[in-house]
Write a protein that holds these residues in place. Structure first.
Motif, PDB file in Angstrom:
ATOM      1  N   ASP A  69       0.800  -1.232   0.000  1.00 37.78           N
ATOM      2  CA  ASP A  69       0.000   0.000   0.000  1.00 37.78           C
ATOM      3  C   ASP A  69       0.829   1.276   0.000  1.00 37.78           C
ATOM      4  N   GLY A  70       2.142   1.162  -0.055  1.00 36.01           N
ATOM      5  CA  GLY A  70       2.993   2.349  -0.091  1.00 36.01           C
ATOM      6  C   GLY A  70       3.399   2.879   1.263  1.00 36.01           C
ATOM      7  N   SER A  71       2.896   2.305   2.330  1.00 33.65           N
ATOM      8  CA  SER A  71       3.146   2.850   3.667  1.00 33.65           C
ATOM      9  C   SER A  71       4.611   2.764   4.071  1.00 33.65           C
ATOM     10  N   SER A  72       5.375   1.887   3.472  1.00 36.49           N
ATOM     11  CA  SER A  72       6.792   1.765   3.812  1.00 36.49           C
ATOM     12  C   SER A  72       7.564   3.054   3.538  1.00 36.49           C
ATOM     13  N   GLY A  73       7.054   3.884   2.664  1.00 42.23           N
ATOM     14  CA  GLY A  73       7.722   5.145   2.361  1.00 42.23           C
ATOM     15  C   GLY A  73       7.835   6.068   3.559  1.00 42.23           C
ATOM     16  N   ALA A  74       7.064   5.802   4.605  1.00 47.14           N
ATOM     17  CA  ALA A  74       7.123   6.619   5.819  1.00 47.14           C
ATOM     18  C   ALA A  74       8.200   6.145   6.777  1.00 47.14           C
ATOM     19  N   GLU A  79      17.021   5.039   0.298  1.00 48.89           N
ATOM     20  CA  GLU A  79      17.843   3.987  -0.304  1.00 48.89           C
ATOM     21  C   GLU A  79      17.194   2.618  -0.181  1.00 48.89           C
ATOM     22  N   SER A  80      16.220   2.498   0.718  1.00 50.06           N
ATOM     23  CA  SER A  80      15.550   1.216   0.934  1.00 50.06           C
ATOM     24  C   SER A  80      14.242   1.102   0.166  1.00 50.06           C
ATOM     25  N   ILE A  81      13.951   2.078  -0.674  1.00 51.39           N
ATOM     26  CA  ILE A  81      12.798   2.002  -1.578  1.00 51.39           C
ATOM     27  C   ILE A  81      13.299   1.488  -2.923  1.00 51.39           C
ATOM     28  N   PRO A  82      12.672   0.471  -3.502  1.00 48.94           N
ATOM     29  CA  PRO A  82      13.127  -0.006  -4.818  1.00 48.94           C
ATOM     30  C   PRO A  82      13.141   1.139  -5.831  1.00 48.94           C
ATOM     31  N   ASN A  83      14.290   1.374  -6.437  1.00 48.75           N
ATOM     32  CA  ASN A  83      14.392   2.460  -7.404  1.00 48.75           C
ATOM     33  C   ASN A  83      13.520   2.148  -8.614  1.00 48.75           C
ATOM     34  N   ILE A  84      12.719   3.113  -9.030  1.00 47.69           N
ATOM     35  CA  ILE A  84      11.705   2.834 -10.047  1.00 47.69           C
ATOM     36  C   ILE A  84      12.317   2.470 -11.397  1.00 47.69           C
ATOM     37  N   ASP A  85      13.478   3.034 -11.731  1.00 51.69           N
ATOM     38  CA  ASP A  85      14.112   2.665 -12.995  1.00 51.69           C
ATOM     39  C   ASP A  85      14.641   1.230 -12.945  1.00 51.69           C
ATOM     40  N   SER A  86      15.150   0.820 -11.789  1.00 49.81           N
ATOM     41  CA  SER A  86      15.597  -0.572 -11.647  1.00 49.81           C
ATOM     42  C   SER A  86      14.410  -1.526 -11.696  1.00 49.81           C
ATOM     43  N   VAL A  87      13.290  -1.101 -11.133  1.00 49.16           N
ATOM     44  CA  VAL A  87      12.075  -1.918 -11.201  1.00 49.16           C
ATOM     45  C   VAL A  87      11.636  -2.084 -12.662  1.00 49.16           C
ATOM     46  N   LYS A  88      11.649  -0.994 -13.411  1.00 47.18           N
ATOM     47  CA  LYS A  88      11.273  -1.068 -14.823  1.00 47.18           C
ATOM     48  C   LYS A  88      12.186  -2.020 -15.598  1.00 47.18           C
ATOM     49  N   LYS A  89      13.486  -1.937 -15.332  1.00 47.44           N
ATOM     50  CA  LYS A  89      14.431  -2.821 -16.024  1.00 47.44           C
ATOM     51  C   LYS A  89      14.197  -4.279 -15.636  1.00 47.44           C
ATOM     52  N   THR A  90      13.875  -4.504 -14.371  1.00 46.78           N
ATOM     53  CA  THR A  90      13.615  -5.874 -13.909  1.00 46.78           C
ATOM     54  C   THR A  90      12.370  -6.431 -14.586  1.00 46.78           C
ATOM     55  N   THR A 318       6.106  -9.033   0.497  1.00 45.31           N
ATOM     56  CA  THR A 318       6.627  -7.775   1.047  1.00 45.31           C
ATOM     57  C   THR A 318       8.156  -7.733   1.071  1.00 45.31           C
ATOM     58  N   HIS A 319       8.830  -8.831   0.747  1.00 43.94           N
ATOM     59  CA  HIS A 319      10.295  -8.856   0.751  1.00 43.94           C
ATOM     60  C   HIS A 319      10.803  -9.225  -0.636  1.00 43.94           C
ATOM     61  N   PHE A 320      11.794  -8.459  -1.089  1.00 39.99           N
ATOM     62  CA  PHE A 320      12.256  -8.601  -2.468  1.00 39.99           C
ATOM     63  C   PHE A 320      13.776  -8.549  -2.550  1.00 39.99           C
ATOM     64  N   THR A 321      14.315  -9.276  -3.523  1.00 37.98           N
ATOM     65  CA  THR A 321      15.716  -9.167  -3.913  1.00 37.98           C
ATOM     66  C   THR A 321      15.748  -8.641  -5.336  1.00 37.98           C
ATOM     67  N   MET A 322      16.448  -7.526  -5.541  1.00 41.70           N
ATOM     68  CA  MET A 322      16.438  -6.905  -6.863  1.00 41.70           C
ATOM     69  C   MET A 322      17.795  -6.280  -7.153  1.00 41.70           C
ATOM     70  N   SER A 345       3.505   4.136  -5.091  1.00 42.04           N
ATOM     71  CA  SER A 345       2.827   4.553  -3.865  1.00 42.04           C
ATOM     72  C   SER A 345       3.819   4.775  -2.726  1.00 42.04           C
ATOM     73  N   THR A 346       4.853   3.939  -2.672  1.00 44.40           N
ATOM     74  CA  THR A 346       5.878   4.088  -1.645  1.00 44.40           C
ATOM     75  C   THR A 346       6.662   5.378  -1.846  1.00 44.40           C
TER      76      THR A 346
END
Length: 561
Positions: A69-74, A79-90, A318-322, A345-346
């Protein structure tokens, strides 16, 4: 991040001076520095030429915890939020997309994973059928549409760039453009041939029903028809909410609509032996013996479960390796890729963005993290500037531009929707629209007052230099000058690659450009400065040495390797 101050020049009286705290030095300067206890110790014994300083720890995180739900952003830090460009590449790797936004239709990790899922589920069909028959009802299977029977990747990525547009989606629907989800035509048709009643249940609306049925038939599905395919009402004319669906509010949730439709199907004498969907909200709410989740990291459609229904098994990971380069898409499986909508959302939460694409400029987890970072680093940086000035070592700090001194969030998100557009970026640059990165004006001011020269080093080009300097002055920076502000050459006219930069290929990498420019700054030709600290929001701003200290600022909104 590495936080090192290492140079053999800092010995003798300077070492004794640094034996006192950075706070004491700051007081002597009349500066207000908080968090002085966070000053770092000097680490002598390293050379001060190109490549000095450590970059061993300058690498992105690869382990992430992220609530859907994005709440982890709080709570987790940038640095602990998955970078959106890396997510797109993945995601691109997973779908065999070479970077065009078009999925490989023959071979990919996604196709392989679906083949495995479908194979395992096909082997269970006979047992499911017999078990449902024992209930004295007609065995049935319910299928969602988008990314369960019809594959939307090319629309979502090549056309919409992960930013859903309902009007454009309707064009694709009416044109019946979607291919079949890999492996699902054979599975659906086999289930029907075995005797299962097959039902479709989609969030597409009644106005899209005929086109959807046409698309399904076009790609090879045989069981779907007007009677067994459920679409959502529009509220216009005869397309009204069915009597068998009652919702808590006027606008039904996805789970209310889908679960209560399944309840209706079972009331007609069917036993839904299997419910298949690519979203958890396709599956929640009960009224099916089993649920089968197909992988889909390209969007996330959350919905609260029905009151009193608890299905912890039907929840996202909720846990990822990327890996930052996208290579994880070949190995982790679809559910192991951070869902891009959850990542967005995060990021929104982290920047205090209410969903408008505009960051909160007063308070947010990002602003608080930047403030704490500056409070922690500034005493040691100020001390290095002060001592270097006293010892005549010509101290300087190097600052990147975008998201190090100037804050690009509103452009990246509200305007570009996380899809970089260089022409639009130039509009923002020339109009000097960027606010200052939180706390960084104070840092630059204190460093300058402490004795450091302020050097700018950005990937922006020479045609953007004047506007960038104007923007910096406009938001309160006073130390930047044209002589000490480095922008990248365009290759046109006088804007050519400098002689002090040599690159492995015709197009220099960011690290080649920035590290060799820092080496130049420290050389006699560049002013013979001692770069006591190098600040950047990208690891590529920092790798390559020629700085005593490297300070990484958080930025999950893009990644420049």
């Amino acid at each position: 991040m590495t936080t090192r101050l290492d140079s053999p020049r800092h010995t003798g009286p300077g070492r004794r001076l640094l034996g006192g705290t950075a706070a004491a030095i700051a007081l002597a300067l009349g500066l207000s520095l908080v968090g002085a206890s966070g000053a770092q110790a000097w680490d002598p014994g390293h050379g001060n030429g190109p490549g000095h300083g450590s970059s061993q720890a300058l690498a992105p995180h690869t382990q992430f915890s992220m609530a859907p739900d994005g709440s982890s952003g709080a709570t987790v830090g940038g640095e602990s939020i998955p970078n959106i460009d890396s997510v797109k590449k993945t995601i691109a790797t997973y779908y065999g997309d070479p970077g065009t936004g078009i999925a490989n239709k023959t071979s990919s990790p996604y196709i392989s994973e679906l083949a495995s899922i479908v194979s395992l589920e096909t082997a269970k069909l006979n047992a499911l059928y017999l078990d449902a028959k024992r209930h004295g009802k007609k065995p049935a299977i319910v299928f969602d549409a988008d990314d369960t029977t019809l594959w939307t990747y090319d629309m979502e990525v090549a056309d919409m760039h992960f930013t859903f547009n309902p009007a454009e989606q309707d064009v694709w629907v009416q044109d019946q453009r979607f291919p079949a989800t890999p492996g699902m035509v054979a599975f659906v048709n086999k289930a029907a041939a075995m005797g299962f009643a097959v039902f479709g249940l989609t969030g597409r609306n009644d106005n899209q029903k005929a086109a959807t049925l046409g698309n399904l038939a076009k790609v090879g599905y045989t069981p779907f028809n007007d009677q067994n395919f459920y679409t959502k009402w529009t509220g216009v004319g005869a397309s009204q909410q069915p009597s068998y669906i009652t919702c808590v509010t006027a606008k039904c949730t996805t789970v209310e609509y889908k679960a209560l439709t399944r309840k209706h199907i079972e009331s007609l004498g069917y036993d839904i032996a299997l419910n298949v969907g690519d979203q958890w909200s396709d599956l929640q709410g009960g009224y099916a013996d089993r649920a089968l989740k197909l992988p889909n990291p390209t969007y996330y459609l959350p919905s609260a479960n029905l009151p009193g229904v608890n299905e912890p098994r039907l929840t996202p990971r909720t846990h990822f390796t990327m890996a930052p380069d996208g290579s994880s898409g070949a190995t982790v499986g679809g559910e192991g890729i951070p869902n891009i909508d959850s990542v967005k959302s995060t990021i929104y939460t982290y920047y205090g963005d209410p969903g408008t694409g505009i960051a909160n400029k007063t308070d947010s987890p990002y602003i608080r993290e930047l403030r704490a970072l500056v409070q922690r680093q500034l005493p040691a940086v100020a001390a290095a500037c002060f001592v270097g000035k006293k010892l005549h070592t010509n101290p300087a700090i190097v600052l990147d531009a975008d998201d190090t001194t100037l804050w690009t969030y509103d452009m990246e998100v509200a305007d570009m929707h996380f899809t970089f557009n260089p022409a639009e970026q130039d509009v923002w640059v020339q109009a000097q629209r960027f606010p200052a990165t939180p706390s960084m004006v104070s840092l630059a001011t204190v460093a300058q007052k402490s004795g450091c020269t302020i050097v700018g080093l950005t990937g922006r080009n020479d045609d953007q230099k004047a506007a960038t300097l104007g923007n910096l002055a406009k938001v309160g920076y006073s130390g930047f000058t044209a002589a000490n502000y480095y922008t990248k050459w365009t290759g046109i006219g006088a804007s050519q690659q400098p002689s002090y930069i040599t690159c492995a290929a015709a197009k220099c990498t960011t690290i080649e450009y920035k590290s060799q420019t820092r080496a130049h700054v420290e050389s006699a030709g560049g002013g013979h400065y001692d770069i006591v600290a190098n600040f950047g929001d990208q690891f590529s701003d920092l790798i390559g040495g020629s700085a005593d200290r490297t300070i990484k600022l958080p930025n999950p909104t893009y990644y420049l390797p």
